[in-house]
Design a protein around this motif. Structure first.
Motif, PDB file in Angstrom:
ATOM      1  N   PHE A 137      10.679  37.333   1.186  1.00  0.00           N
ATOM      2  CA  PHE A 137      10.817  38.725   0.723  1.00  0.00           C
ATOM      3  C   PHE A 137       9.514  39.506   0.922  1.00  0.00           C
ATOM      4  N   CYS A 138       8.400  38.818   0.729  1.00  0.00           N
ATOM      5  CA  CYS A 138       7.106  39.473   0.956  1.00  0.00           C
ATOM      6  C   CYS A 138       7.009  39.898   2.429  1.00  0.00           C
ATOM      7  N   GLY A 139       7.410  39.003   3.331  1.00  0.00           N
ATOM      8  CA  GLY A 139       7.405  39.337   4.764  1.00  0.00           C
ATOM      9  C   GLY A 139       8.363  40.487   5.052  1.00  0.00           C
ATOM     10  N   PHE A 140       9.531  40.427   4.451  1.00  0.00           N
ATOM     11  CA  PHE A 140      10.546  41.483   4.624  1.00  0.00           C
ATOM     12  C   PHE A 140       9.968  42.829   4.186  1.00  0.00           C
ATOM     13  N   SER A 141       9.285  42.813   3.052  1.00  0.00           N
ATOM     14  CA  SER A 141       8.707  44.040   2.509  1.00  0.00           C
ATOM     15  C   SER A 141       7.715  44.666   3.497  1.00  0.00           C
ATOM     16  N   ASN A 142       6.924  43.816   4.133  1.00  0.00           N
ATOM     17  CA  ASN A 142       5.874  44.361   5.007  1.00  0.00           C
ATOM     18  C   ASN A 142       6.402  44.946   6.315  1.00  0.00           C
ATOM     19  N   ILE A 143       7.644  44.627   6.684  1.00  0.00           N
ATOM     20  CA  ILE A 143       8.155  45.197   7.955  1.00  0.00           C
ATOM     21  C   ILE A 143       8.946  46.490   7.723  1.00  0.00           C
ATOM     22  N   LEU A 144       9.204  46.821   6.451  1.00  0.00           N
ATOM     23  CA  LEU A 144      10.108  47.949   6.181  1.00  0.00           C
ATOM     24  C   LEU A 144       9.613  49.274   6.758  1.00  0.00           C
ATOM     25  N   LYS A 145       8.310  49.516   6.610  1.00  0.00           N
ATOM     26  CA  LYS A 145       7.784  50.786   7.116  1.00  0.00           C
ATOM     27  C   LYS A 145       7.991  50.891   8.634  1.00  0.00           C
ATOM     28  N   ASN A 146       7.646  49.809   9.336  1.00  0.00           N
ATOM     29  CA  ASN A 146       7.785  49.823  10.802  1.00  0.00           C
ATOM     30  C   ASN A 146       9.241  50.010  11.241  1.00  0.00           C
ATOM     31  N   CYS A 147      10.160  49.497  10.436  1.00  0.00           N
ATOM     32  CA  CYS A 147      11.573  49.567  10.821  1.00  0.00           C
ATOM     33  C   CYS A 147      12.251  50.850  10.328  1.00  0.00           C
ATOM     34  N   SER A 148      11.486  51.697   9.660  1.00  0.00           N
ATOM     35  CA  SER A 148      12.054  52.943   9.126  1.00  0.00           C
ATOM     36  C   SER A 148      11.567  54.118   9.974  1.00  0.00           C
ATOM     37  N   GLY A 155      -3.949  38.504   4.765  1.00  0.00           N
ATOM     38  CA  GLY A 155      -3.349  39.453   5.719  1.00  0.00           C
ATOM     39  C   GLY A 155      -1.831  39.567   5.615  1.00  0.00           C
ATOM     40  N   TYR A 156      -1.223  38.958   4.606  1.00  0.00           N
ATOM     41  CA  TYR A 156       0.255  38.954   4.508  1.00  0.00           C
ATOM     42  C   TYR A 156       0.873  40.348   4.518  1.00  0.00           C
ATOM     43  N   HIS A 157       0.210  41.286   3.821  1.00  0.00           N
ATOM     44  CA  HIS A 157       0.896  42.559   3.552  1.00  0.00           C
ATOM     45  C   HIS A 157      -0.126  43.680   3.482  1.00  0.00           C
ATOM     46  N   ILE A 185       3.955  40.588  -3.720  1.00  0.00           N
ATOM     47  CA  ILE A 185       2.986  40.245  -2.664  1.00  0.00           C
ATOM     48  C   ILE A 185       2.004  39.196  -3.196  1.00  0.00           C
ATOM     49  N   THR A 186       1.490  39.456  -4.408  1.00  0.00           N
ATOM     50  CA  THR A 186       0.506  38.538  -4.980  1.00  0.00           C
ATOM     51  C   THR A 186       1.100  37.142  -5.150  1.00  0.00           C
ATOM     52  N   LYS A 187       2.307  37.121  -5.687  1.00  0.00           N
ATOM     53  CA  LYS A 187       2.971  35.826  -5.922  1.00  0.00           C
ATOM     54  C   LYS A 187       3.029  35.033  -4.604  1.00  0.00           C
ATOM     55  N   ALA A 188       3.415  35.704  -3.520  1.00  0.00           N
ATOM     56  CA  ALA A 188       3.509  35.004  -2.230  1.00  0.00           C
ATOM     57  C   ALA A 188       2.128  34.541  -1.768  1.00  0.00           C
ATOM     58  N   LYS A 189       1.112  35.369  -1.995  1.00  0.00           N
ATOM     59  CA  LYS A 189      -0.227  35.042  -1.486  1.00  0.00           C
ATOM     60  C   LYS A 189      -0.914  33.920  -2.245  1.00  0.00           C
ATOM     61  N   ILE A 190      -0.552  33.722  -3.523  1.00  0.00           N
ATOM     62  CA  ILE A 190      -1.241  32.682  -4.309  1.00  0.00           C
ATOM     63  C   ILE A 190      -0.424  31.404  -4.424  1.00  0.00           C
ATOM     64  N   THR A 191       0.740  31.380  -3.775  1.00  0.00           N
ATOM     65  CA  THR A 191       1.591  30.194  -3.899  1.00  0.00           C
ATOM     66  C   THR A 191       1.600  29.407  -2.586  1.00  0.00           C
ATOM     67  N   PRO A 192       0.773  28.367  -2.510  1.00  0.00           N
ATOM     68  CA  PRO A 192       0.800  27.576  -1.289  1.00  0.00           C
ATOM     69  C   PRO A 192       2.084  26.743  -1.256  1.00  0.00           C
ATOM     70  N   ILE A 193       2.782  26.817  -0.160  1.00  0.00           N
ATOM     71  CA  ILE A 193       4.022  26.028  -0.043  1.00  0.00           C
ATOM     72  C   ILE A 193       3.761  24.935   0.996  1.00  0.00           C
ATOM     73  N   GLY A 194       4.225  23.738   0.718  1.00  0.00           N
ATOM     74  CA  GLY A 194       4.039  22.627   1.674  1.00  0.00           C
ATOM     75  C   GLY A 194       4.452  23.102   3.064  1.00  0.00           C
ATOM     76  N   PRO A 195       3.563  22.996   4.072  1.00  0.00           N
ATOM     77  CA  PRO A 195       3.892  23.532   5.399  1.00  0.00           C
ATOM     78  C   PRO A 195       5.202  22.996   5.971  1.00  0.00           C
ATOM     79  N   CYS A 196       5.513  21.710   5.744  1.00  0.00           N
ATOM     80  CA  CYS A 196       6.759  21.157   6.307  1.00  0.00           C
ATOM     81  C   CYS A 196       7.961  21.806   5.645  1.00  0.00           C
TER      82      CYS A 196
END
Ligand SMILES: C[S@@+](CC[C@H](N)C(=O)[O-])C[C@H]1O[C@@H](n2cnc3c(N)ncnc32)[C@H](O)[C@@H]1O
Length: 439
Positions: free
Chosen positions: A183-194, A50-52, A110-121
């Motif tokens: 950046f993936c998160g930033f990308s997904n808000i652009l439409k709403n902020c435009s 559901g990221y994007h 988007i894909t890069k962000a979705k397939i890259t698990p980052i340590g939650p901490c």
């Protein structure tokens, strides 16, 4: 036993004539178990799905069911039209290494962000620091806003300034994975902020629109993504799949960086001819992240776009030849666009065949459509092209597309996706096929 049943049971390993292919597809009954209509948004947007937003994305359950049936742990899975990475995410959680390419750098981000698990901490720490920096914003904050007439076209001064501030703060994050996550998160808000007309996939401005406040919207978006990342990280840790390789490359589907005869399964949904203009749709991100300065050049790289057509095309399908002849009678330009599309798809199929190991399967999710009143039998053409390249039908599945996943109407004249309220609408592929072909 009917011929179709024979094929489904793997008894009928032969080539079919044009007429037999058409009959076979026409007679295929809808298999409701592939519609997944009972799945809720929560089911389809689970972990990082559901990221994007992304037009015409798969529902993840299609990929996992195909991978379950046709692969084992460790088998290589490829998606030549990777989109927002559904195939890769599902392959990873199933312990299958995978590679996707997409010509659209926004899809790759988007894909890069979705397939890259980052340590939650680790990512929480980055987020806390970023949130703190964003909290310092005020009217006097010095901001280096991008200078691009298209950005000014889509954004009001206030939102542009705040977005530029967020953008700069993300750019300063050292860790690449964390930076791409934000950046993936930033990308997904652009439409709403435009001032892009919110409900439209077409680039239309809405001067009445009150754009969302960027900082608040960004923080909300990231909180949603943090939950997804934690779930992905935990799931992969539990299964021991954190190190399973998934790779996404910004490339053309006709040049996939994969060795010959190495792929067990291809799962993909190709673009449709003159339907979504991905280049237009993703221009906000492409502009902010400087993926392109020139939109018309960006457009030309996509298969299925209306911006290019060539001569001397190899269609490799008599069904495609017939469609071309019928279209020429109606409209020459559309005939050329459709022929270019089929010819380019044939080139992609050559690349798919090269990569597949013997016995490997390619699963192509595609629906038919119509342009200028002529039926564009994508599924039939693809089967014929793949067969002419030496692949055999392993199974044909027909599924219903739950309406929330794809717009089901098109404009009768242009063939482009339309609104349900539009006058010229016609119903477009409420069903689609999954063509399963074997090398
Ligand atoms: C229907 S979408 C795929 C969606 C994907 N299944 C998903 O779940 O997100 C088709 C994709 O093909 C990509 N595409 C178009 N032309 C391409 C090309 N020449 N090479 C690679 N990808 C291309 C588009 O950018 C788009 O992301």
């Amino acid at each position: 036993m009917s011929r179709l049943e024979c094929i489904k049971n793997g008894f009928d390993n032969q080539d079919y004539s044009q007429r037999q292919i058409t009959t076979l597809l026409a007679k295929t009954k809808i298999d409701h178990s592939w519609s997944f209509s009972e799945k809720t948004r929560k089911d389809t947007a689970y972990i990082t799905h559901g990221y994007h937003r992304y037009p015409a994305k798969f529902i993840p359950q299609i990929v996992s069911r195909l991978a379950e049936k046709y692969t084992r742990e460790g088998d290589l899975v490829v998606d030549p039209f990777g989109g927002c990475g559904t195939t890769l995410v599902e392959s990873k959680v199933m312990g299958r290494p995978s590679i996707a390419v997409d010509i659209n750098p926004v899809a790759v981000l988007i894909t890069k962000a979705k397939i890259t698990p980052i340590g939650p901490c680790k990512i929480e720490k980055e987020f806390t620091a970023l949130q703190k920096r964003l909290g310092t914003y005020n009217e006097n904050t010095k901001v280096k806003a991008p200078e691009h007439e298209r950005i000014d076209y889509w954004f009001r001064a206030e939102e542009k300034r705040k977005l530029a501030f967020i953008f700069t703060e993300i750019s300063e994050i050292e860790d690449r994975d964390s930076r791409d996550f934000f950046f993936c998160g930033f990308s997904n808000i652009l439409k709403n902020c435009s001032i892009w007309l919110q409900k439209s996939n077409k680039p239309t401005r809405d001067f009445e629109k009150e754009p969302s406040e960027p900082v608040k919207t960004f923080l909300k978006q990231i909180k949603m993504m943090l939950r997804g990342n934690t779930r992905l990280f935990e799931l992969l840790s539990e299964k021991g799949y954190l190190k399973v390789s998934s790779k996404v490359v910004c490339a053309d589907a006709r040049t996939i960086p994969v060795k010959d005869n190495s792929v067990s399964l291809i799962v993909t949904s190709p673009p449709y001819v003159t339907s979504y203009e991905y280049a237009d749709l993703h221009q906000l991100t492409a502009l902010w992240l400087e993926y392109t300065k020139d939109l018309s050049d960006f457009r030309k790289r996509f298969i299925g776009t209306s911006s290019h057509s060539k001569k001397d095309l190899e269609l490799n399908s008599s069904i495609a030849e017939n469609i071309r002849k019928e279209l020429i009678e109606k409209d020459k330009k559309t005939a050329e666009e459709v022929s270019t599309y089929f010819s380019e798809m044939n080139q992609v199929f050559i690349e798919m065949k090269r990569m597949l190991r013997k016995g490997g399967k390619t699963c192509i999710v595609i629906g038919n459509t119509s342009l200028k009143g002529i039926e564009i039998l994508n599924a039939e053409v693809f089967v014929e092209q793949l067969q002419n390249l030496g692949l055999k039908i392993a199974d044909i599945i027909k599924r219903e597309i739950p309406s929330k996943n794809l717009p089901s109407v098109r404009d009768e004249k242009t063939g482009k996706f339309a609104r349900i309220t539009d006058k010229n609408k016609i119903y477009a592929y409420p069903t689609e096929y999954i063509l399963i072909m074997e090398k």
